[in-house]
Design an enzyme around this catalytic site. Structure first.
Site, PDB file in Angstrom:
ATOM      1  N   HIS A 223       0.816  -1.218   0.000  1.00 41.38           N
ATOM      2  CA  HIS A 223       0.000   0.000   0.000  1.00 41.38           C
ATOM      3  C   HIS A 223       0.846   1.264   0.000  1.00 41.38           C
ATOM      4  O   HIS A 223       0.371   2.330   0.390  1.00 41.38           O
ATOM      5  CB  HIS A 223      -0.978  -0.033   1.186  1.00 41.38           C
ATOM      6  CG  HIS A 223      -2.010  -1.128   1.071  1.00 41.38           C
ATOM      7  ND1 HIS A 223      -2.746  -1.597   2.128  1.00 41.38           N
ATOM      8  CD2 HIS A 223      -2.405  -1.851  -0.019  1.00 41.38           C
ATOM      9  CE1 HIS A 223      -3.572  -2.554   1.694  1.00 41.38           C
ATOM     10  NE2 HIS A 223      -3.371  -2.727   0.401  1.00 41.38           N
TER      11      HIS A 223
ATOM     12  N   SER B  11      -6.320  -8.009   9.697  1.00 39.37           N
ATOM     13  CA  SER B  11      -7.679  -8.543   9.700  1.00 39.37           C
ATOM     14  C   SER B  11      -7.904  -9.400   8.451  1.00 39.37           C
ATOM     15  O   SER B  11      -8.891 -10.130   8.386  1.00 39.37           O
ATOM     16  CB  SER B  11      -8.690  -7.392   9.738  1.00 39.37           C
ATOM     17  OG  SER B  11      -8.482  -6.541   8.627  1.00 39.37           O
TER      18      SER B  11
HETATM   19  P1  OAD Z   1      -6.817  -3.741  10.360  1.00 36.80           P
HETATM   20  O1  OAD Z   1      -6.966  -2.504  11.168  1.00 36.80           O
HETATM   21  O2  OAD Z   1      -7.922  -4.125   9.462  1.00 36.80           O
HETATM   22  O3  OAD Z   1      -6.584  -4.972  11.336  1.00 36.80           O
HETATM   23  C1  OAD Z   1      -5.662  -4.918  12.363  1.00 36.80           C
HETATM   24  C2  OAD Z   1      -5.505  -6.309  12.941  1.00 36.80           C
HETATM   25  O4  OAD Z   1      -4.477  -6.252  13.920  1.00 36.80           O
HETATM   26  C3  OAD Z   1      -6.752  -6.841  13.649  1.00 36.80           C
HETATM   27  O5  OAD Z   1      -6.999  -8.175  13.196  1.00 36.80           O
HETATM   28  C4  OAD Z   1      -6.369  -6.838  15.132  1.00 36.80           C
HETATM   29  O6  OAD Z   1      -6.967  -7.918  15.858  1.00 36.80           O
HETATM   30  C5  OAD Z   1      -4.876  -7.019  15.046  1.00 36.80           C
HETATM   31  N1  OAD Z   1      -4.090  -6.507  16.174  1.00 36.80           N
HETATM   32  C6  OAD Z   1      -4.357  -5.473  17.002  1.00 36.80           C
HETATM   33  N2  OAD Z   1      -3.360  -5.299  17.881  1.00 36.80           N
HETATM   34  C7  OAD Z   1      -2.427  -6.252  17.601  1.00 36.80           C
HETATM   35  C8  OAD Z   1      -1.157  -6.590  18.141  1.00 36.80           C
HETATM   36  N3  OAD Z   1      -0.621  -5.916  19.155  1.00 36.80           N
HETATM   37  N4  OAD Z   1      -0.470  -7.618  17.583  1.00 36.80           N
HETATM   38  C9  OAD Z   1      -0.993  -8.316  16.552  1.00 36.80           C
HETATM   39  N5  OAD Z   1      -2.180  -8.034  15.996  1.00 36.80           N
HETATM   40  C10 OAD Z   1      -2.889  -7.015  16.513  1.00 36.80           C
HETATM   41  O7  OAD Z   1      -5.419  -3.611   9.604  1.00 36.80           O
HETATM   42  P2  OAD Z   1      -4.945  -4.265   8.229  1.00 36.80           P
HETATM   43  O8  OAD Z   1      -5.344  -5.689   8.145  1.00 36.80           O
HETATM   44  O9  OAD Z   1      -3.524  -3.910   8.073  1.00 36.80           O
HETATM   45  O10 OAD Z   1      -5.407  -0.047   3.493  1.00 36.80           O
HETATM   46  O11 OAD Z   1      -5.806  -3.428   7.198  1.00 36.80           O
HETATM   47  C11 OAD Z   1      -5.589  -3.618   5.833  1.00 36.80           C
HETATM   48  C12 OAD Z   1      -5.743  -2.340   5.086  1.00 36.80           C
HETATM   49  O12 OAD Z   1      -6.974  -1.717   5.427  1.00 36.80           O
HETATM   50  C13 OAD Z   1      -4.721  -1.272   5.430  1.00 36.80           C
HETATM   51  O13 OAD Z   1      -3.483  -1.453   4.784  1.00 36.80           O
HETATM   52  C14 OAD Z   1      -5.395  -0.030   4.934  1.00 36.80           C
HETATM   53  C15 OAD Z   1      -6.785  -0.289   5.485  1.00 36.80           C
HETATM   54  O14 OAD Z   1      -7.780   0.311   4.810  1.00 36.80           O
HETATM   55  C16 OAD Z   1      -5.301   1.107   2.799  1.00 36.80           C
HETATM   56  O15 OAD Z   1      -5.174   2.190   3.340  1.00 36.80           O
HETATM   57  C17 OAD Z   1      -5.353   0.916   1.325  1.00 36.80           C
END
Ligand code: OAD
Length: 261
Positions: free
Chosen positions: A132, A202
């Site tokens: 991204h 997620s």
């Molecule tokens: P999300 O915010 O969707 O998910 C974050 C994940 O991290 C969740 O599953 C939480 O349970 C987990 N989490 C929280 N604290 C944690 C910790 N200390 N250790 C491990 N896991 C933890 O984030 P992404 O999956 O990265 O895209 O989201 C994907 C994309 O959605 C991002 O890159 C962004 C967003 O829209 C764009 O901006 C294009």
């Protein structure tokens, strides 16, 4: 939280999962916002996720840049400023050290550069693919001009020196395509890896989330590191429930790379 606070079941699962990381495997790390949560960067979803604020969801869509460039640029400039204050956490550091134990590729959805900072500190050089984009880069919205620049203040509405088009952060917004070269390299890594480690994601956002699916289809074993189940949890051979800053060092300890803390 420390490793001592992990349940005996989780510690036993970590020991088992570590078995997959022995013997110089090819590993694709698929990282998300949770990896940086313990560095103080909010996740997008979940209880403290920034998308609870509808305004922020709006600011990450390409259409908003045309309608309200000042709002978009000032929010991104704040995020760029935050980069100068955050540091890699124990999860980033453990990942950087783990990268010395196999052929690691890190495909990250994060736009901070904490994986690179950690790898530089540790002296490992896994391939890092920014699906991204990067907050540390700026690019022109009208021409292909793109470069790393942390000095320019995006909130002042700077213009491209080549074509005078509006400069913007070097990130991918909703409604935009991912970079072909980055996606192709990540797909190659996904189809060739032995293990795919999903850390702090997620796994809801596509096309990025198709990478662990592709790895799974090609026979790789999936390991999830996340306090909560992701959308792909059921495809994972091991689900390591806990924060990345605790579980990844515990994985390292299980591999005999560091003492448990
Ligand atoms: P999300 O915010 O969707 O998910 C974050 C994940 O991290 C969740 O599953 C939480 O349970 C987990 N989490 C929280 N604290 C944690 C910790 N200390 N250790 C491990 N896991 C933890 O984030 P992404 O999956 O990265 O895209 O989201 C994907 C994309 O959605 C991002 O890159 C962004 C967003 O829209 C764009 O901006 C294009």
């Amino acid at each position: 939280m420390t490793q001592a606070a992990l349940s005996p079941e989780t510690l036993a699962t970590i020991e088992e999962a570590a078995g997959l990381l022995r013997g110089n495997p090819r590993v694709l790390v698929f990282a998300g916002a949770g990896l940086s949560a313990e560095s103080g960067i909010s996740t997008f979803r979940g209880p403290k996720g920034v998308y609870n604020d509808k305004e922020i969801a709006r600011l990450t869509h390409v259409a908003t840049f045309a309608k309200d460039p000042e709002a978009v640029l000032s929010w991104y400039q704040q995020r760029r400023h935050q980069l100068t204050e955050v540091r890699p956490n124990e999860g980033h550091m453990a990942l950087a050290r783990l990268a010395a134990t196999g052929h690691y590729t890190i495909a990250t959805q994060n736009v901070d550069h904490l994986e690179e900072v950690a790898c530089r500190a540790v002296g490992t050089r896994p391939e890092i693919l920014r699906l991204h984009g990067s907050l540390a880069r700026v690019r022109c919205h009208s021409c292909p001009n793109e470069y790393e620049d942390m000095m320019v203040d995006l909130s002042s509405g700077p213009r491209c020196k080549r074509c005078t088009g509006p400069l913007r952060p070097g990130v991918v917004w909703f409604g935009e395509m991912l970079d072909d070269e980055v996606v192709n390299a990540a797909m190659r890594a996904a189809s060739e890896c032995d293990v795919c480690l999903l850390v702090g994601t997620s796994a809801l956002v596509y096309p990025a989330a198709s990478l662990p699916e592709l790895a799974h289809e090609h026979g790789a074993k999936l390991i999830e590191v996340n306090p909560e189940p992701s959308a792909l949890a059921r495809k994972c051979r091991f689900q390591l429930r806990g924060p990345a800053g605790v579980v990844l060092p515990a994985l390292e300890a299980a591999l005999g790379l560091q003492q448990p803390r």
